[in-house]
Design a protein around this motif. Structure first.
Motif, PDB file in Angstrom:
ATOM      1  N   LEU A 180       0.825  -1.205   0.000  1.00  0.00           N
ATOM      2  CA  LEU A 180       0.000   0.000   0.000  1.00  0.00           C
ATOM      3  C   LEU A 180       0.861   1.258   0.000  1.00  0.00           C
ATOM      4  O   LEU A 180       0.573   2.229  -0.709  1.00  0.00           O
ATOM      5  CB  LEU A 180      -0.932   0.001   1.215  1.00  0.00           C
ATOM      6  N   ARG A 181       1.948   1.215   0.768  1.00  0.00           N
ATOM      7  CA  ARG A 181       2.791   2.408   0.877  1.00  0.00           C
ATOM      8  C   ARG A 181       3.743   2.557  -0.309  1.00  0.00           C
ATOM      9  O   ARG A 181       3.846   3.631  -0.910  1.00  0.00           O
ATOM     10  CB  ARG A 181       3.595   2.341   2.178  1.00  0.00           C
ATOM     11  N   ASP A 182       4.416   1.432  -0.655  1.00  0.00           N
ATOM     12  CA  ASP A 182       5.510   1.534  -1.616  1.00  0.00           C
ATOM     13  C   ASP A 182       5.055   1.371  -3.063  1.00  0.00           C
ATOM     14  O   ASP A 182       5.620   2.007  -3.963  1.00  0.00           O
ATOM     15  CB  ASP A 182       6.586   0.488  -1.309  1.00  0.00           C
ATOM     16  N   GLU A 183       4.071   0.516  -3.315  1.00  0.00           N
ATOM     17  CA  GLU A 183       3.687   0.222  -4.690  1.00  0.00           C
ATOM     18  C   GLU A 183       2.405   0.956  -5.100  1.00  0.00           C
ATOM     19  O   GLU A 183       2.316   1.497  -6.204  1.00  0.00           O
ATOM     20  CB  GLU A 183       3.501  -1.288  -4.874  1.00  0.00           C
ATOM     21  N   LEU A 184       1.427   0.995  -4.200  1.00  0.00           N
ATOM     22  CA  LEU A 184       0.139   1.587  -4.552  1.00  0.00           C
ATOM     23  C   LEU A 184       0.030   3.052  -4.126  1.00  0.00           C
ATOM     24  O   LEU A 184      -0.922   3.736  -4.523  1.00  0.00           O
ATOM     25  CB  LEU A 184      -0.997   0.773  -3.912  1.00  0.00           C
ATOM     26  N   LYS A 185       0.975   3.515  -3.310  1.00  0.00           N
ATOM     27  CA  LYS A 185       1.015   4.914  -2.880  1.00  0.00           C
ATOM     28  C   LYS A 185      -0.314   5.344  -2.239  1.00  0.00           C
ATOM     29  O   LYS A 185      -0.817   6.445  -2.466  1.00  0.00           O
ATOM     30  CB  LYS A 185       1.321   5.844  -4.062  1.00  0.00           C
ATOM     31  N   ASP A 186      -0.883   4.441  -1.441  1.00  0.00           N
ATOM     32  CA  ASP A 186      -2.156   4.722  -0.765  1.00  0.00           C
ATOM     33  C   ASP A 186      -1.879   4.808   0.734  1.00  0.00           C
ATOM     34  O   ASP A 186      -2.097   3.858   1.499  1.00  0.00           O
ATOM     35  CB  ASP A 186      -3.166   3.625  -1.080  1.00  0.00           C
ATOM     36  N   ALA A 187      -1.370   5.966   1.151  1.00  0.00           N
ATOM     37  CA  ALA A 187      -0.961   6.134   2.540  1.00  0.00           C
ATOM     38  C   ALA A 187      -2.152   6.056   3.491  1.00  0.00           C
ATOM     39  O   ALA A 187      -2.045   5.530   4.609  1.00  0.00           O
ATOM     40  CB  ALA A 187      -0.241   7.470   2.703  1.00  0.00           C
ATOM     41  N   GLY A 188      -3.323   6.567   3.060  1.00  0.00           N
ATOM     42  CA  GLY A 188      -4.496   6.546   3.924  1.00  0.00           C
ATOM     43  C   GLY A 188      -4.916   5.134   4.292  1.00  0.00           C
ATOM     44  O   GLY A 188      -5.183   4.835   5.461  1.00  0.00           O
ATOM     45  N   SER A 189      -4.979   4.251   3.290  1.00  0.00           N
ATOM     46  CA  SER A 189      -5.357   2.854   3.558  1.00  0.00           C
ATOM     47  C   SER A 189      -4.301   2.157   4.399  1.00  0.00           C
ATOM     48  O   SER A 189      -4.620   1.344   5.279  1.00  0.00           O
ATOM     49  CB  SER A 189      -5.554   2.104   2.238  1.00  0.00           C
ATOM     50  N   ALA A 190      -3.039   2.508   4.147  1.00  0.00           N
ATOM     51  CA  ALA A 190      -1.961   1.907   4.929  1.00  0.00           C
ATOM     52  C   ALA A 190      -2.047   2.340   6.388  1.00  0.00           C
ATOM     53  O   ALA A 190      -1.874   1.521   7.309  1.00  0.00           O
ATOM     54  CB  ALA A 190      -0.610   2.287   4.334  1.00  0.00           C
ATOM     55  N   ASP A 191      -2.321   3.629   6.634  1.00  0.00           N
ATOM     56  CA  ASP A 191      -2.424   4.107   8.015  1.00  0.00           C
ATOM     57  C   ASP A 191      -3.600   3.448   8.735  1.00  0.00           C
ATOM     58  O   ASP A 191      -3.501   3.104   9.921  1.00  0.00           O
ATOM     59  CB  ASP A 191      -2.600   5.631   8.022  1.00  0.00           C
ATOM     60  N   ALA A 192      -4.715   3.294   8.023  1.00  0.00           N
ATOM     61  CA  ALA A 192      -5.882   2.642   8.642  1.00  0.00           C
ATOM     62  C   ALA A 192      -5.559   1.198   9.021  1.00  0.00           C
ATOM     63  O   ALA A 192      -5.925   0.730  10.109  1.00  0.00           O
ATOM     64  CB  ALA A 192      -7.071   2.690   7.684  1.00  0.00           C
ATOM     65  N   LEU A 193      -4.873   0.495   8.147  1.00  0.00           N
ATOM     66  CA  LEU A 193      -4.506  -0.893   8.442  1.00  0.00           C
ATOM     67  C   LEU A 193      -3.489  -0.944   9.579  1.00  0.00           C
ATOM     68  O   LEU A 193      -3.547  -1.845  10.435  1.00  0.00           O
ATOM     69  CB  LEU A 193      -3.949  -1.563   7.183  1.00  0.00           C
ATOM     70  N   GLN A 194      -2.536   0.031   9.621  1.00  0.00           N
ATOM     71  CA  GLN A 194      -1.539   0.064  10.683  1.00  0.00           C
ATOM     72  C   GLN A 194      -2.205   0.216  12.045  1.00  0.00           C
ATOM     73  O   GLN A 194      -1.781  -0.400  13.036  1.00  0.00           O
ATOM     74  CB  GLN A 194      -0.565   1.223  10.447  1.00  0.00           C
ATOM     75  N   HIS A 195      -3.271   1.019  12.102  1.00  0.00           N
ATOM     76  CA  HIS A 195      -4.012   1.198  13.349  1.00  0.00           C
ATOM     77  C   HIS A 195      -4.519  -0.149  13.881  1.00  0.00           C
ATOM     78  O   HIS A 195      -4.380  -0.453  15.078  1.00  0.00           O
ATOM     79  CB  HIS A 195      -5.189   2.155  13.117  1.00  0.00           C
ATOM     80  N   TYR A 196      -5.124  -0.954  12.987  1.00  0.00           N
ATOM     81  CA  TYR A 196      -5.642  -2.256  13.424  1.00  0.00           C
ATOM     82  C   TYR A 196      -4.508  -3.223  13.762  1.00  0.00           C
ATOM     83  O   TYR A 196      -4.616  -4.007  14.710  1.00  0.00           O
ATOM     84  CB  TYR A 196      -6.546  -2.851  12.337  1.00  0.00           C
ATOM     85  N   TYR A 197      -3.434  -3.139  13.018  1.00  0.00           N
ATOM     86  CA  TYR A 197      -2.292  -4.032  13.286  1.00  0.00           C
ATOM     87  C   TYR A 197      -1.756  -3.779  14.692  1.00  0.00           C
ATOM     88  O   TYR A 197      -1.494  -4.726  15.455  1.00  0.00           O
ATOM     89  CB  TYR A 197      -1.206  -3.790  12.243  1.00  0.00           C
ATOM     90  N   ASP A 198      -1.594  -2.498  15.057  1.00  0.00           N
ATOM     91  CA  ASP A 198      -1.110  -2.163  16.401  1.00  0.00           C
ATOM     92  C   ASP A 198      -2.110  -2.638  17.454  1.00  0.00           C
ATOM     93  O   ASP A 198      -1.711  -3.119  18.527  1.00  0.00           O
ATOM     94  CB  ASP A 198      -0.912  -0.655  16.524  1.00  0.00           C
ATOM     95  N   LYS A 199      -3.396  -2.525  17.146  1.00  0.00           N
ATOM     96  CA  LYS A 199      -4.441  -2.970  18.082  1.00  0.00           C
ATOM     97  C   LYS A 199      -4.357  -4.473  18.321  1.00  0.00           C
ATOM     98  O   LYS A 199      -4.442  -4.950  19.458  1.00  0.00           O
ATOM     99  CB  LYS A 199      -5.805  -2.580  17.509  1.00  0.00           C
ATOM    100  N   TRP A 200      -4.203  -5.244  17.260  1.00  0.00           N
ATOM    101  CA  TRP A 200      -4.139  -6.705  17.398  1.00  0.00           C
ATOM    102  C   TRP A 200      -2.902  -7.135  18.180  1.00  0.00           C
ATOM    103  O   TRP A 200      -2.952  -8.074  18.968  1.00  0.00           O
ATOM    104  CB  TRP A 200      -4.137  -7.357  16.011  1.00  0.00           C
ATOM    105  N   GLU A 201      -1.789  -6.416  17.955  1.00  0.00           N
ATOM    106  CA  GLU A 201      -0.583  -6.735  18.721  1.00  0.00           C
ATOM    107  C   GLU A 201      -0.797  -6.468  20.202  1.00  0.00           C
ATOM    108  O   GLU A 201      -0.406  -7.272  21.059  1.00  0.00           O
ATOM    109  CB  GLU A 201       0.595  -5.886  18.217  1.00  0.00           C
TER     110      GLU A 201
END
Length: 660
Positions: free
Chosen positions: A632-653
């Motif tokens: 999402l960040r490097d190939e698709l350049k979709d920072a918003g979707s990446a940040d949203a997914l990062q939020h859930y990833y941190d939550k699951w951890e």
């Protein structure tokens, strides 16, 4: 091919039997040693008398006036007999019933299948058990056959393709013949048009039984003479007219002892009779005619576990044969491993002793290690061992080299040798027929049979570390629960279902390890091959579609939790495994997840405790999420979707669901 009956009776011999028919009856099978004794023509004395009558008939006919005189002379006469031979009606000149008589035994001979006999020339050198193998199985079968007091008079043996059913049936036939108890043996063959259908089975049964008693032979002949069209009627009608009624007449004969009549009726390869409806018709006719009439026969039928016999024998709901038949499940009841080991040792050493290669003549060949590799690969199925022995026995080559070719064969090497060719023909034939039958059903149109079956195969052998129950895997594929049962309905000679109580989980199991290897090899499966990457892409796409359709609305208390909970427990892990941790998913698939609240839906599916620890699989899901973040960040350049997914990833951890 069966003889062209339209060309018969072109030349007739002295006894009224055409030269073709006389030769056909004599040569058709070694069982019929003297066809003239079975379907004898008139004696010389009778022939002389018949000749005199024919001369007298011609003389009378010459002196009968023309039509008008005939009508005047016999205008009031009807059914008037002259000399017992000539019948005159007012509307006819002469009618000679003797000229139109029917030879029932000869007509019966015209409708039998000699190739189906256990000792037929067409089956020369048939498969049978070695003297020191299948001892326990043969013993049980012969004990059942000889137990005339056992109320179960029908034994149905089912087993995987290549399990050795025909070899056992041949062995039982020979032993029954030697013991004087063989009444009938009929071996179906899908490749022989005289014995791959039902057109000749009842006449063949009646013929073989008739050979056992001259009075019964007369009753069978009379039945044919009474109804020469009997061979065009239903199997049940034929069996009643040609077997049941004649035998009941025999039983009513003074001095006849039914207990002394050869009682063994053997039918091999029911699955090789074309058409499920024909197989079912034969089974139901045997029940209605032979079993329900309490005739003194014990009937032994072998078949692959295809639909007709499987449904008749099932216990839930009970099939019509279940209460009265002994269901002998060969592949499940007996472990043939030791017998296969003995078979391989015996035959390979025999091949080596006659070889020009001195290495093969050594007592150390074949090695114990090689034998054990073959036994493991056979997975309890004799067809594999027989195929290897046949391949190694090629006299124009070295058995040492050919055995090594089998041991070392891999599809990637593209070797010239084809040691599994016979097996591949067997597998391809069964798989192709199942594919055509499945895809012929209108509601299955648009579904790729080979792809679905290959997906279940890959799930069943745990190559992706986890094996899901077949019902759950159906749901991953976006199919109705239970679709796997329909999918493999015509493959039950190659696969089985294992149930685990009390959870009632059902798993697909392959009888033949070599069949799974066939599906994995493009070299062997050819146009039936489906690449593993196709399966991974298909399963991943199916799970993503299911996820995108998932509702985030709260569930009412009355809603069934079964389907959702199953998907919740396993879907994310399955997606991680089948997508190679997200590597094979397309950019469009990842973006579709992001745009359809995919991360929030993931959150509803992620367990609030750590993923189940199954052979390292807990790391698969977080690794897939990291792949999504990078792309999402490097190939698709979709920072918003990446940040949203990062939020859930941190939550699951933080919750302990995953460990980064």
């Amino acid at each position: 091919m069966p003889p062209d009956r339209s060309k018969r009776n072109k030349t007739t011999n002295r006894q009224g039997v055409s030269e073709y028919d006389a030769r056909d009856a004599r040569d058709a099978s070694p069982i019929v040693q003297d066809p003239q004794a079975f379907a004898a023509g008139p004696s010389s004395r009778d022939e002389s008398r018949m000749g005199a009558r024919r001369g007298y008939t011609r003389a009378v006919a010459r002196n009968i006036p023309g039509p008008s005189a005939s009508m005047s002379m016999f205008s009031e006469a009807h059914h008037f007999n002259v000399g017992g031979s000539i019948q005159i009606n007012s509307s006819q000149y002469v009618h000679n019933p003797q000229a139109q008589s029917i030879d029932g035994l000869k007509l019966l001979l015209d409708n039998i299948a000699p190739n189906a006999f256990y000792d037929s020339r067409a089956r020369f050198d048939p498969p049978k058990c070695d003297e020191d193998t299948r001892v326990e199985v043969i013993g049980e079968l012969m004990d059942w056959m000889n137990d005339r007091e056992n109320p179960q008079r029908l034994l149905c043996m089912t087993g995987a393709a290549g399990a050795g059913k025909s070899a056992l049936q041949q062995t039982i036939a020979e032993r029954c013949a030697n013991a004087g108890i063989l009444g009938v043996a009929f071996f179906f063959s899908s490749q022989d048009p005289t014995r791959n259908n039902l057109s000749r089975i009842v006449p063949t049964i009646a013929f073989q039984l008739g050979r056992k008693h001259p009075t019964l032979r007369e009753y069978v002949s009379k039945a044919v003479e009474d109804d020469p069209t009997i061979f065009d009627k239903t199997i049940r009608t034929q069996m009643d007219a040609l077997v049941v009624r004649p035998f009941k007449q025999l039983c009513a004969t003074r001095g006849f002892d039914p207990g002394g009549f050869p009682h063994a009726i053997l039918i091999d390869g029911l699955d090789e009779c074309s058409g499920e409806e024909n197989q079912a018709e034969l089974l139901s006719s045997i029940k209605d005619c032979l079993l329900d009439n309490d005739l003194p026969f014990r009937i032994f039928i072998t078949s692959r576990p295809e639909w007709a016999i499987r449904s008749a024998l099932r216990s839930k709901p009970p099939g019509y044969l279940h209460p009265i038949a002994y269901h002998f499940q060969l592949s499940d009841k007996y472990d043939a491993t030791e017998d296969i080991r003995l078979y391989l040792w015996k035959h390979l050493q025999a091949i080596g002793s006659q070889s020009h290669d001195h290495r093969a003549q050594s007592l150390s060949w074949p090695s114990v290690e090689d034998i054990e590799k073959l036994v493991w690969a056979a997975s309890g199925q004799f067809v594999y061992a027989a195929t290897i022995v046949n391949y190694v026995s090629e006299r124009r080559s070295s058995p040492v080299e050919r055995l090594q070719a089998v041991i070392n064969w891999t599809p990637e090497e593209r070797t010239f040798g084809r040691p599994f060719e016979a097996l591949d023909i067997l597998y391809a034939g069964i798989l192709t027929a199942a594919k055509e039958s499945y895809e012929a059903v209108d509601t299955n149109q648009g579904r790729n049979f080979l792809l679905l079956f290959r997906a279940h195969q890959i799930n069943s052998d745990q190559r992706l570390r986890v094996k899901w129950p077949a019902h759950d895997f159906d749901e991953f594929l976006n199919l109705e629960r239970g679709t796997h049962e329909v999918l493999v309905s015509d493959l039950r000679s190659l696969v089985a279902f294992d149930s685990i109580a009390p959870l009632e989980y059902v798993y697909v199991r392959f009888y033949h390890r070599s069949f799974s290897e066939f599906l994995d090899s493009e070299t062997r499966a050819k146009n039936l091959f489906i690449a593993e990457i196709q399966v991974k892409e298909y399963v991943s796409e199916a799970i993503l579609e299911r996820t995108n359709r998932l509702s985030l609305e709260p569930r009412s208390s009355s809603t069934s939790a079964t389907s959702r909970d199953i998907f919740k427990m396993d879907a994310l892990l399955a997606l991680a495994l089948y997508s190679d941790e997200g590597q094979i998913l397309s950019d469009q698939q990842i973006l579709a997840l992001a745009q359809n609240d995919g991360w929030k839906k993931f959150d509803s599916l992620v367990p609030r405790s750590q993923f189940p620890r199954i052979a390292g699989t807990p790391a698969k899901f977080p690794q897939m999420i990291r792949v999504f973040l990078r792309r999402l960040r490097d190939e698709l350049k979709d920072a918003g979707s990446a940040d949203a997914l990062q939020h859930y990833y941190d939550k699951w951890e933080k919750e302990g669901s995953i460990h980064g």
